[in-house]
Design a protein around this motif. Structure first.
Motif, PDB file in Angstrom:
ATOM      1  N   PHE A   1      16.764  -8.174   0.389  1.00  0.00           N
ATOM      2  CA  PHE A   1      16.956  -6.751   0.625  1.00  0.00           C
ATOM      3  C   PHE A   1      17.976  -6.599   1.745  1.00  0.00           C
ATOM      4  N   GLY A   2      19.115  -6.017   1.417  1.00  0.00           N
ATOM      5  CA  GLY A   2      20.222  -5.958   2.367  1.00  0.00           C
ATOM      6  C   GLY A   2      20.347  -4.673   3.142  1.00  0.00           C
ATOM      7  N   GLU A   3      19.408  -3.778   3.024  1.00  0.00           N
ATOM      8  CA  GLU A   3      19.422  -2.502   3.731  1.00  0.00           C
ATOM      9  C   GLU A   3      20.661  -1.671   3.408  1.00  0.00           C
ATOM     10  N   LYS A   4      21.269  -1.919   2.237  1.00  0.00           N
ATOM     11  CA  LYS A   4      22.410  -1.100   1.814  1.00  0.00           C
ATOM     12  C   LYS A   4      21.920   0.251   1.319  1.00  0.00           C
ATOM     13  N   ALA A   5      20.701   0.292   0.853  1.00  0.00           N
ATOM     14  CA  ALA A   5      20.069   1.527   0.394  1.00  0.00           C
ATOM     15  C   ALA A   5      18.696   1.607   1.041  1.00  0.00           C
ATOM     16  N   GLN A   6      17.999   2.690   0.784  1.00  0.00           N
ATOM     17  CA  GLN A   6      16.637   2.793   1.287  1.00  0.00           C
ATOM     18  C   GLN A   6      15.765   1.781   0.553  1.00  0.00           C
ATOM     19  N   PHE A   7      14.728   1.320   1.202  1.00  0.00           N
ATOM     20  CA  PHE A   7      13.807   0.369   0.601  1.00  0.00           C
ATOM     21  C   PHE A   7      13.178   0.960  -0.653  1.00  0.00           C
ATOM     22  N   SER A   8      12.850   2.246  -0.619  1.00  0.00           N
ATOM     23  CA  SER A   8      12.245   2.889  -1.787  1.00  0.00           C
ATOM     24  C   SER A   8      13.197   2.872  -2.983  1.00  0.00           C
ATOM     25  N   THR A   9      14.493   3.030  -2.750  1.00  0.00           N
ATOM     26  CA  THR A   9      15.482   2.970  -3.830  1.00  0.00           C
ATOM     27  C   THR A   9      15.554   1.563  -4.393  1.00  0.00           C
ATOM     28  N   TRP A  10      15.495   0.563  -3.528  1.00  0.00           N
ATOM     29  CA  TRP A  10      15.518  -0.839  -3.944  1.00  0.00           C
ATOM     30  C   TRP A  10      14.299  -1.143  -4.833  1.00  0.00           C
ATOM     31  N   ILE A  11      13.132  -0.679  -4.402  1.00  0.00           N
ATOM     32  CA  ILE A  11      11.901  -0.886  -5.177  1.00  0.00           C
ATOM     33  C   ILE A  11      12.002  -0.152  -6.519  1.00  0.00           C
ATOM     34  N   TYR A  12      12.510   1.071  -6.487  1.00  0.00           N
ATOM     35  CA  TYR A  12      12.651   1.835  -7.718  1.00  0.00           C
ATOM     36  C   TYR A  12      13.576   1.097  -8.682  1.00  0.00           C
ATOM     37  N   SER A  13      14.646   0.548  -8.166  1.00  0.00           N
ATOM     38  CA  SER A  13      15.597  -0.194  -8.995  1.00  0.00           C
ATOM     39  C   SER A  13      14.933  -1.408  -9.645  1.00  0.00           C
ATOM     40  N   ILE A  14      14.157  -2.139  -8.876  1.00  0.00           N
ATOM     41  CA  ILE A  14      13.441  -3.305  -9.416  1.00  0.00           C
ATOM     42  C   ILE A  14      12.449  -2.850 -10.489  1.00  0.00           C
ATOM     43  N   THR A  15      11.737  -1.784 -10.215  1.00  0.00           N
ATOM     44  CA  THR A  15      10.750  -1.253 -11.156  1.00  0.00           C
ATOM     45  C   THR A  15      11.420  -0.820 -12.451  1.00  0.00           C
ATOM     46  N   TYR A  16      12.450  -0.014 -12.311  1.00  0.00           N
ATOM     47  CA  TYR A  16      13.175   0.470 -13.480  1.00  0.00           C
ATOM     48  C   TYR A  16      13.708  -0.701 -14.315  1.00  0.00           C
ATOM     49  N   ASN A  17      14.397  -1.632 -13.678  1.00  0.00           N
ATOM     50  CA  ASN A  17      14.988  -2.763 -14.402  1.00  0.00           C
ATOM     51  C   ASN A  17      13.923  -3.633 -15.071  1.00  0.00           C
ATOM     52  N   PHE A  18      12.812  -3.852 -14.391  1.00  0.00           N
ATOM     53  CA  PHE A  18      11.733  -4.652 -14.970  1.00  0.00           C
ATOM     54  C   PHE A  18      11.212  -3.982 -16.243  1.00  0.00           C
ATOM     55  N   CYS A  19      10.946  -2.689 -16.157  1.00  0.00           N
ATOM     56  CA  CYS A  19      10.375  -1.976 -17.311  1.00  0.00           C
ATOM     57  C   CYS A  19      11.365  -1.901 -18.471  1.00  0.00           C
TER      58      CYS A  19
ATOM     59  N   ASN B   1       0.815  -1.216   0.000  1.00  0.00           N
ATOM     60  CA  ASN B   1       0.000   0.000   0.000  1.00  0.00           C
ATOM     61  C   ASN B   1       0.851   1.269   0.000  1.00  0.00           C
ATOM     62  N   ARG B   2       2.012   1.218   0.633  1.00  0.00           N
ATOM     63  CA  ARG B   2       2.898   2.382   0.658  1.00  0.00           C
ATOM     64  C   ARG B   2       3.480   2.690  -0.719  1.00  0.00           C
ATOM     65  N   TYR B   3       3.721   1.660  -1.512  1.00  0.00           N
ATOM     66  CA  TYR B   3       4.495   1.857  -2.740  1.00  0.00           C
ATOM     67  C   TYR B   3       3.769   1.564  -4.042  1.00  0.00           C
ATOM     68  N   VAL B   4       2.583   0.996  -4.013  1.00  0.00           N
ATOM     69  CA  VAL B   4       1.916   0.588  -5.258  1.00  0.00           C
ATOM     70  C   VAL B   4       1.674   1.756  -6.205  1.00  0.00           C
ATOM     71  N   SER B   5       1.254   2.887  -5.700  1.00  0.00           N
ATOM     72  CA  SER B   5       0.975   4.014  -6.599  1.00  0.00           C
ATOM     73  C   SER B   5       2.257   4.565  -7.211  1.00  0.00           C
ATOM     74  N   LYS B   6       3.341   4.555  -6.465  1.00  0.00           N
ATOM     75  CA  LYS B   6       4.618   5.042  -6.997  1.00  0.00           C
ATOM     76  C   LYS B   6       5.152   4.093  -8.066  1.00  0.00           C
TER      77      LYS B   6
END
Length: 183
Positions: free
Chosen positions: A62-80, A24-29
């Protein structure tokens, strides 16, 4: 609860409400990013679901090396981007020759892009190549630091700066072509 805390609780208990909270926190982003890259609502919806499946299956990585939002953004970007590559909707993406380029000196000031009217900006962004549009959106819409962009793109900070410089130049050129009387 912060993202890190929710993730720890989820990994320990496998409690569905924890993952639902993250969803719910990240679906719209994620959906908004998918639309901005894929340019299709149906594809963006499907991509969002697949991305969250990937997140769910890989949450323990998820290794907490970056923010969770950055990790999600990376997955999103790479998938697209992988989707675009697979479907050959885009020519060559992100060439590696910019890795070797020196740090750029900006020739097109940020203000030149930031002062464009919203409609004009949309038209300009629609006309430039997808990789250029994405990197400009990362920098100026998402206000991402160069370091985070470099991590997501798996490039050096110098390469990201050069790519942003080139994308700004392309956007400025498109703007001049679309709006010659405004220059």
């Amino acid at each position: 609860m912060r993202d890190f805390e929710v993730i720890h609780v989820y990994l320990q208990t496998q409690a569905n409400p924890c993952f639902t909270l993250l969803y719910n926190r990240y679906v719209s982003k994620v959906y908004a990013k998918c639309i901005s890259i894929l340019k299709n609502e149906e594809l963006a919806h499907d991509a969002t679901q697949e991305i969250f499946t990937k997140i769910f299956l890989n949450l323990s990585k998820f290794g907490e090396k970056a923010q969770f939002s950055t990790w999600i953004y990376s997955i999103t970007y790479n998938f697209c981007i992988d989707y675009l590559r697979r479907n050959k909707k885009q020519g060559e993406l992100f060439t590696d020759d910019i890795e070797k380029a020196p740090d750029p000196v900006d020739e097109v000031p940020d203000e030149a892009l930031l002062q464009l009217e919203v409609d004009t900006l949309r038209k300009v962004l629609d006309e430039i190549p997808t990789p250029d549009r994405i990197i400009l959106l990362m920098k100026y819409q998402d206000d991402m630091p160069i370091k985070d962009i470099a991590e997501i793109l798996n490039k050096t900070e110098s390469a990201v700066k050069m790519q942003i410089k080139r994308a700004k130049e392309k956007a400025h050129k498109v703007k001049e072509e679309l709006m010659p009387a405004i220059n």
